[in-house]
Write a protein that holds these residues in place. Structure first.
Motif, PDB file in Angstrom:
ATOM      1  N   ARG A   9      37.568 -42.952 -81.098  1.00 58.63           N
ATOM      2  CA  ARG A   9      38.766 -42.566 -80.765  1.00 58.63           C
ATOM      3  C   ARG A   9      39.012 -42.331 -79.362  1.00 58.63           C
ATOM      4  NH1 ARG A   9      42.172 -39.299 -85.273  1.00 58.63           N
ATOM      5  NH2 ARG A   9      41.449 -40.589 -86.998  1.00 58.63           N
ATOM      6  N   SER A  13      41.486 -45.198 -77.865  1.00 58.25           N
ATOM      7  CA  SER A  13      42.700 -44.586 -77.461  1.00 58.25           C
ATOM      8  C   SER A  13      42.933 -44.691 -75.444  1.00 58.25           C
ATOM      9  CB  SER A  13      42.959 -43.211 -77.381  1.00 58.25           C
ATOM     10  OG  SER A  13      41.846 -42.382 -76.797  1.00 58.25           O
ATOM     11  N   THR A  15      44.194 -46.065 -72.515  1.00 60.32           N
ATOM     12  CA  THR A  15      45.465 -46.826 -72.049  1.00 60.32           C
ATOM     13  C   THR A  15      45.598 -47.198 -70.698  1.00 60.32           C
ATOM     14  OG1 THR A  15      46.430 -45.615 -73.904  1.00 60.32           O
ATOM     15  CG2 THR A  15      47.904 -46.700 -72.557  1.00 60.32           C
ATOM     16  N   ARG A  51      47.502 -42.417 -79.570  1.00 57.79           N
ATOM     17  CA  ARG A  51      46.524 -43.671 -80.056  1.00 57.79           C
ATOM     18  C   ARG A  51      45.197 -42.754 -80.839  1.00 57.79           C
ATOM     19  NH1 ARG A  51      45.892 -48.210 -75.738  1.00 57.79           N
ATOM     20  NH2 ARG A  51      45.160 -49.339 -77.317  1.00 57.79           N
ATOM     21  N   PHE A  52      44.965 -41.792 -79.963  1.00 53.30           N
ATOM     22  CA  PHE A  52      43.903 -41.022 -80.374  1.00 53.30           C
ATOM     23  C   PHE A  52      43.908 -40.129 -81.624  1.00 53.30           C
ATOM     24  CE2 PHE A  52      40.983 -37.080 -80.838  1.00 53.30           C
ATOM     25  CZ  PHE A  52      40.083 -37.659 -80.215  1.00 53.30           C
TER      26      PHE A  52
END
Length: 136
Positions: A9, A13, A15, A51-52
């Motif tokens: 993750r 995630s 970014t 996102r995580f």
């Protein structure tokens, strides 16, 4: 918590957002307003946190933000956000701002800061980042 799941993750995630520093975002010294830099950092940190966790995330605090050099008008900046710590209901995202000259490969880190987020449920109460029964 599964360490492999956390590592996976963290990877997905990360970014990265690129922005140009235009005069509308600068102060009377022709450098990026600190408040605009913080806004951009919080936005990219929020994206990485969401996102995580794939949950509703809220910024709960910022930690020391170090402005190492001014960010001049007319420069390209890249903001990079990475999850660096995960708790039960909260996580920490490190955000760095790098400066890039448009006419060279020169790249310099200008700002670094940490942003703390908490996962919340529909009542805006803290909720576990990972479902405890399924470990997701």
């Amino acid at each position: 918590m599964n360490k492999l799941l956390i590592q996976k993750r963290e990877e997905i995630s990360e970014t990265r957002v690129a922005k140009m520093v235009f005069p509308a975002t600068t102060n009377h010294y022709d450098t990026l307003f600190g408040g605009i830099a913080l806004q951009w950092m919080d936005e990219v940190a929020y994206i990485a946190a969401t996102r995580f966790a794939r949950k509703t995330m809220m910024t709960i605090s910022t930690e020391q933000v170090d402005f190492k050099q001014p960010i001049p008008s007319g420069i390209l900046v890249e903001l990079i956000a990475r999850v660096v710590h995960v708790g039960r209901t909260s996580l920490k995202v490190e955000v760095s701002i790098f400066l890039e000259q448009l006419d060279s490969d020169k790249r310099t880190k200008a700002v670094t800061g940490h942003f703390n987020f908490v996962a919340v449920d529909s009542n805006r109460k803290p909720t576990p980042i990972f479902d405890e029964e399924t470990n997701n």
